[in-house]
Design a protein around this motif. Structure first.
Motif, PDB file in Angstrom:
ATOM      1  N   HIS A 276      -3.227   5.732  -8.704  1.00 37.17           N
ATOM      2  CA  HIS A 276      -2.160   4.914  -8.131  1.00 37.17           C
ATOM      3  C   HIS A 276      -2.157   3.501  -8.726  1.00 37.17           C
ATOM      4  O   HIS A 276      -1.126   2.819  -8.719  1.00 37.17           O
ATOM      5  N   LEU A 277      -3.310   3.066  -9.220  1.00 35.86           N
ATOM      6  CA  LEU A 277      -3.426   1.718  -9.776  1.00 35.86           C
ATOM      7  C   LEU A 277      -3.334   1.692 -11.298  1.00 35.86           C
ATOM      8  O   LEU A 277      -3.108   0.640 -11.889  1.00 35.86           O
ATOM      9  N   GLU A 278      -3.508   2.846 -11.918  1.00 33.90           N
ATOM     10  CA  GLU A 278      -3.585   2.914 -13.378  1.00 33.90           C
ATOM     11  C   GLU A 278      -2.343   2.377 -14.078  1.00 33.90           C
ATOM     12  O   GLU A 278      -2.438   1.753 -15.133  1.00 33.90           O
ATOM     13  N   ASN A 279      -1.168   2.626 -13.513  1.00 32.39           N
ATOM     14  CA  ASN A 279       0.071   2.275 -14.201  1.00 32.39           C
ATOM     15  C   ASN A 279       0.720   0.992 -13.696  1.00 32.39           C
ATOM     16  O   ASN A 279       1.888   0.732 -13.985  1.00 32.39           O
ATOM     17  N   LEU A 280      -0.037   0.196 -12.947  1.00 35.71           N
ATOM     18  CA  LEU A 280       0.510  -1.072 -12.473  1.00 35.71           C
ATOM     19  C   LEU A 280       0.811  -1.987 -13.660  1.00 35.71           C
ATOM     20  O   LEU A 280      -0.053  -2.245 -14.491  1.00 35.71           O
TER      21      LEU A 280
ATOM     22  N   GLY B  10      -8.541   4.166   2.324  1.00 37.85           N
ATOM     23  CA  GLY B  10      -7.417   3.988   3.225  1.00 37.85           C
ATOM     24  C   GLY B  10      -6.934   2.548   3.210  1.00 37.85           C
ATOM     25  O   GLY B  10      -7.460   1.695   2.483  1.00 37.85           O
ATOM     26  N   PHE B  11      -5.955   2.270   4.055  1.00 36.48           N
ATOM     27  CA  PHE B  11      -5.364   0.935   4.079  1.00 36.48           C
ATOM     28  C   PHE B  11      -6.375  -0.127   4.500  1.00 36.48           C
ATOM     29  O   PHE B  11      -6.399  -1.227   3.946  1.00 36.48           O
TER      30      PHE B  11
ATOM     31  N   PHE C  16       0.836  -1.204   0.000  1.00 40.16           N
ATOM     32  CA  PHE C  16       0.000   0.000   0.000  1.00 40.16           C
ATOM     33  C   PHE C  16       0.873   1.257   0.000  1.00 40.16           C
ATOM     34  O   PHE C  16       0.623   2.198  -0.764  1.00 40.16           O
ATOM     35  N   GLN C  17       1.899   1.275   0.838  1.00 38.39           N
ATOM     36  CA  GLN C  17       2.795   2.432   0.907  1.00 38.39           C
ATOM     37  C   GLN C  17       3.540   2.631  -0.409  1.00 38.39           C
ATOM     38  O   GLN C  17       3.772   3.765  -0.839  1.00 38.39           O
ATOM     39  N   TYR C  18       3.908   1.525  -1.047  1.00 38.94           N
ATOM     40  CA  TYR C  18       4.597   1.603  -2.337  1.00 38.94           C
ATOM     41  C   TYR C  18       3.676   2.202  -3.397  1.00 38.94           C
ATOM     42  O   TYR C  18       4.075   3.083  -4.167  1.00 38.94           O
ATOM     43  N   LEU C  19       2.427   1.738  -3.432  1.00 36.34           N
ATOM     44  CA  LEU C  19       1.475   2.217  -4.432  1.00 36.34           C
ATOM     45  C   LEU C  19       1.138   3.691  -4.244  1.00 36.34           C
ATOM     46  O   LEU C  19       1.007   4.442  -5.211  1.00 36.34           O
ATOM     47  N   THR C  20       0.975   4.111  -2.991  1.00 39.44           N
ATOM     48  CA  THR C  20       0.550   5.486  -2.707  1.00 39.44           C
ATOM     49  C   THR C  20       1.723   6.440  -2.533  1.00 39.44           C
ATOM     50  O   THR C  20       1.510   7.637  -2.329  1.00 39.44           O
TER      51      THR C  20
ATOM     52  N   ASP D 154       3.683   6.491  -0.001  1.00 42.84           N
ATOM     53  CA  ASP D 154       3.613   6.839   1.425  1.00 42.84           C
ATOM     54  C   ASP D 154       2.515   7.846   1.768  1.00 42.84           C
ATOM     55  O   ASP D 154       2.544   8.458   2.841  1.00 42.84           O
ATOM     56  N   GLU D 155       1.540   8.010   0.892  1.00 49.92           N
ATOM     57  CA  GLU D 155       0.371   8.812   1.252  1.00 49.92           C
ATOM     58  C   GLU D 155      -0.571   7.955   2.104  1.00 49.92           C
ATOM     59  O   GLU D 155      -0.457   6.731   2.156  1.00 49.92           O
TER      60      GLU D 155
END
Length: 218
Positions: free
Chosen positions: A48-52, A86-87, A34-38, A40-41
């Protein structure tokens, strides 16, 4: 201070583990993800998921992303979507993909299967009306077929039309004469997929999870 913060984090992990069925170690790995995707937000947004990378070529990428923000998948008794989560919400959605444990009781397996099917149903019921219309179903089939470069657009449309008519024939056959056919209800959806072992196929192997990739189970 550091020990207190560490203890508080450990308790949060334990609370989420109790709620979702994950182990605290899996929760810890998911938090890193989660921290990697956001970056650290505190909240996750669609971009945040669009470019996975592991979603880029998925033909139902849009539905998968929207599923994370669908209130129906977050234990909220209301319709609509959130702009960010959130997480805890992130883990709640992923808990649907938690593999079934060995020696799970039959009644529990039935519940798990229904939860997974409800999640899939919500993904395809894009207008939140409790029914997958034939048009919604056809679009899903067309999107799935679009990943095959050898299938031309007209062929994909013909296949999706045939699939739509097959589903209609199955569901209409169980209707009473005075019922009007509007689409596939959740009960009909469960009946159509009753022979599919969705509880073992729809999962994520968390022991392979790191901050770079997820491995989906077969």
């Amino acid at each position: 201070m550091g020990a207190a913060q560490s203890g508080g984090q450990a308790q949060k992990y334990q609370d989420l583990a109790d709620k979702t069925g994950f182990s605290t170690e899996q929760i810890r790995k998911l938090h890193s993800r989660f921290q990697y995707l956001t970056q650290d937000e505190d909240t996750l947004r669609r971009e945040h998921l669009e470019n996975l990378t592991n979603l880029a070529l998925n033909p139902i990428k849009r539905q998968i992303i929207e599923a994370f923000f669908d209130k129906r998948n977050l234990g909220q008794n209301e319709k609509g979507c959130l702009q960010e989560i959130g997480f805890e919400e992130f883990v709640t959605v992923l808990s649907v993909f938690r593999p079934t444990k060995p020696r799970t009781a039959e009644d529990k397996k039935k519940t798990i299967k229904e939860e997974k099917l409800r999640f899939l149903f919500n993904m395809h019921d894009t207008d939140n009306d409790g029914v997958i219309t034939l048009d919604e179903y056809r679009r899903v089939v067309e999107e799935l077929l679009s990943s095959y470069e050898t299938i031309e657009a007209e062929t994909a449309k013909a296949i999706s039309d045939a699939a739509m008519l097959e589903v209609a024939s199955v569901t209409v056959g169980r209707m009473s004469p005075d019922e009007f056919y509007e689409g596939i209800t959740f009960e009909q959806f469960m009946q159509i997929l009753k022979d599919i072992e969705i509880e073992t196929k729809m999962n994520v192997h968390f022991w392979n999870l790191d901050t770079r990739t997820m491995h989906c189970g077969k």
